[in-house]
Design a protein around this motif. Structure first.
Motif, PDB file in Angstrom:
ATOM      1  N   ALA A 168     -50.560  17.078  24.387  1.00 44.07           N
ATOM      2  CA  ALA A 168     -51.910  17.608  24.150  1.00 44.07           C
ATOM      3  C   ALA A 168     -52.653  17.809  25.468  1.00 44.07           C
ATOM      4  O   ALA A 168     -53.335  18.820  25.658  1.00 44.07           O
ATOM      5  CB  ALA A 168     -52.693  16.666  23.241  1.00 44.07           C
ATOM      6  N   HIS A 169     -52.515  16.855  26.391  1.00 47.32           N
ATOM      7  CA  HIS A 169     -53.186  16.952  27.696  1.00 47.32           C
ATOM      8  C   HIS A 169     -52.682  18.179  28.453  1.00 47.32           C
ATOM      9  O   HIS A 169     -53.472  18.973  28.957  1.00 47.32           O
ATOM     10  CB  HIS A 169     -52.933  15.685  28.513  1.00 47.32           C
ATOM     11  CG  HIS A 169     -53.607  15.689  29.841  1.00 47.32           C
ATOM     12  ND1 HIS A 169     -54.816  15.073  30.048  1.00 47.32           N
ATOM     13  CD2 HIS A 169     -53.268  16.242  31.025  1.00 47.32           C
ATOM     14  CE1 HIS A 169     -55.182  15.251  31.301  1.00 47.32           C
ATOM     15  NE2 HIS A 169     -54.252  15.950  31.913  1.00 47.32           N
ATOM     16  N   TYR A 170     -51.373  18.329  28.516  1.00 48.32           N
ATOM     17  CA  TYR A 170     -50.816  19.447  29.267  1.00 48.32           C
ATOM     18  C   TYR A 170     -51.149  20.782  28.606  1.00 48.32           C
ATOM     19  O   TYR A 170     -51.470  21.754  29.282  1.00 48.32           O
ATOM     20  CB  TYR A 170     -49.304  19.292  29.430  1.00 48.32           C
ATOM     21  CG  TYR A 170     -48.749  20.314  30.383  1.00 48.32           C
ATOM     22  CD1 TYR A 170     -48.953  20.182  31.755  1.00 48.32           C
ATOM     23  CD2 TYR A 170     -48.060  21.421  29.927  1.00 48.32           C
ATOM     24  CE1 TYR A 170     -48.474  21.130  32.635  1.00 48.32           C
ATOM     25  CE2 TYR A 170     -47.575  22.367  30.808  1.00 48.32           C
ATOM     26  CZ  TYR A 170     -47.786  22.223  32.162  1.00 48.32           C
ATOM     27  OH  TYR A 170     -47.323  23.172  33.029  1.00 48.32           O
ATOM     28  N   ASN A 171     -51.103  20.844  27.277  1.00 45.96           N
ATOM     29  CA  ASN A 171     -51.427  22.092  26.579  1.00 45.96           C
ATOM     30  C   ASN A 171     -52.868  22.514  26.794  1.00 45.96           C
ATOM     31  O   ASN A 171     -53.153  23.700  26.919  1.00 45.96           O
ATOM     32  CB  ASN A 171     -51.141  21.959  25.087  1.00 45.96           C
ATOM     33  CG  ASN A 171     -49.664  21.950  24.781  1.00 45.96           C
ATOM     34  OD1 ASN A 171     -48.841  22.376  25.588  1.00 45.96           O
ATOM     35  ND2 ASN A 171     -49.310  21.436  23.619  1.00 45.96           N
ATOM     36  N   LEU A 172     -53.782  21.553  26.831  1.00 46.53           N
ATOM     37  CA  LEU A 172     -55.192  21.893  27.008  1.00 46.53           C
ATOM     38  C   LEU A 172     -55.543  22.147  28.464  1.00 46.53           C
ATOM     39  O   LEU A 172     -56.204  23.127  28.791  1.00 46.53           O
ATOM     40  CB  LEU A 172     -56.094  20.782  26.450  1.00 46.53           C
ATOM     41  CG  LEU A 172     -57.600  21.041  26.560  1.00 46.53           C
ATOM     42  CD1 LEU A 172     -58.000  22.288  25.781  1.00 46.53           C
ATOM     43  CD2 LEU A 172     -58.391  19.844  26.077  1.00 46.53           C
ATOM     44  N   LEU A 173     -55.093  21.272  29.355  1.00 49.01           N
ATOM     45  CA  LEU A 173     -55.527  21.347  30.749  1.00 49.01           C
ATOM     46  C   LEU A 173     -54.512  21.983  31.692  1.00 49.01           C
ATOM     47  O   LEU A 173     -54.868  22.403  32.787  1.00 49.01           O
ATOM     48  CB  LEU A 173     -55.895  19.947  31.254  1.00 49.01           C
ATOM     49  CG  LEU A 173     -57.004  19.266  30.451  1.00 49.01           C
ATOM     50  CD1 LEU A 173     -57.190  17.832  30.907  1.00 49.01           C
ATOM     51  CD2 LEU A 173     -58.299  20.045  30.555  1.00 49.01           C
ATOM     52  N   GLY A 174     -53.253  21.994  31.300  1.00 51.27           N
ATOM     53  CA  GLY A 174     -52.232  22.639  32.113  1.00 51.27           C
ATOM     54  C   GLY A 174     -51.910  21.925  33.414  1.00 51.27           C
ATOM     55  O   GLY A 174     -51.388  22.534  34.335  1.00 51.27           O
ATOM     56  N   ASN A 175     -52.245  20.647  33.512  1.00 50.78           N
ATOM     57  CA  ASN A 175     -51.944  19.904  34.739  1.00 50.78           C
ATOM     58  C   ASN A 175     -51.513  18.488  34.416  1.00 50.78           C
ATOM     59  O   ASN A 175     -51.718  18.005  33.320  1.00 50.78           O
ATOM     60  CB  ASN A 175     -53.157  19.881  35.673  1.00 50.78           C
ATOM     61  CG  ASN A 175     -54.288  19.018  35.137  1.00 50.78           C
ATOM     62  OD1 ASN A 175     -54.177  18.339  34.133  1.00 50.78           O
ATOM     63  ND2 ASN A 175     -55.404  19.049  35.819  1.00 50.78           N
TER      64      ASN A 175
END
Length: 190
Positions: free
Chosen positions: A92-99
């Motif tokens: 979820a973190h990577y999908n939303l923020l991309g980092n």
């Protein structure tokens, strides 16, 4: 960054916990209206609404992750679900923020391993210790460089000096000579 100054008043772990426990209260209708009214015309209202919803879900997922790590007496079922909880928040973190910042990497790649390896309940104490140690190290670094008027110029100067240093201090394949111009630009001579 001084979070107290950035957010007005005192902002610490207790305040963050309140937000994390009820992330929907942060992105209420009032804030959504402010964000929608202040957006560019090229951005759809639904994009802002979806972004607020996604951020709320992500904050809830992080709360689940940290709550699991902080438990004093986790059950075997909770310990068994730890990797799934971590995978969910990382995705979820990577999908939303991309980092993936260093802290996110540590949470995803190492925290669960330690959580499962150590005695149940010990992780909460270790996390507190590691976070405090990280803050102390950061404070030392900030204090060390707070009087440097132009930190970027100082970093460029240090990099140029290291480049001009004897070969033993440089990486293989780098030029043996370096020249630093008065403007601070590093030009290599071949």
């Amino acid at each position: 960054m001084d979070r107290g100054k950035a957010f007005g008043g005192k902002f610490d772990g207790k305040d963050a916990r309140k937000v994390m426990e009820k992330p929907g209260t942060m992105f209420d209708e009032g804030l959504r209206a402010i964000l929608i009214n202040g957006k560019r015309n090229t951005i759809e209202d639904t994009y802002i609404t979806d972004l607020c919803d996604d951020a709320t879900v992500l904050m809830g997922d992080w709360n689940d992750f940290f709550s699991l790590l902080q438990q004093e007496h986790p059950t075997e079922a909770e310990r068994g679900s730890a990797q799934q909880v971590a995978d969910k928040v990382m995705e979820a973190h990577y999908n939303l923020l991309g980092n993936k910042t260093p802290k996110v990497h540590i949470a995803g790649a190492h925290a669960i391993e330690h959580y499962l390896r150590h005695r149940p309940g010990l992780m909460r104490l270790l996390v507190e210790h590691w976070v405090e140690q990280n803050h102390q190290e950061s404070s030392k670094i900030e204090n060390r460089f707070k009087r440097v008027p132009d930190l970027e110029a100082r970093a460029n100067f240090t990099a140029a000096a290291r480049r001009a240093a004897p070969t033993t201090l440089r990486c293989k394949g780098e030029s043996a000579t370096s020249e630093v111009t008065p403007a601070g630009d590093n030009t290599r001579s071949h």
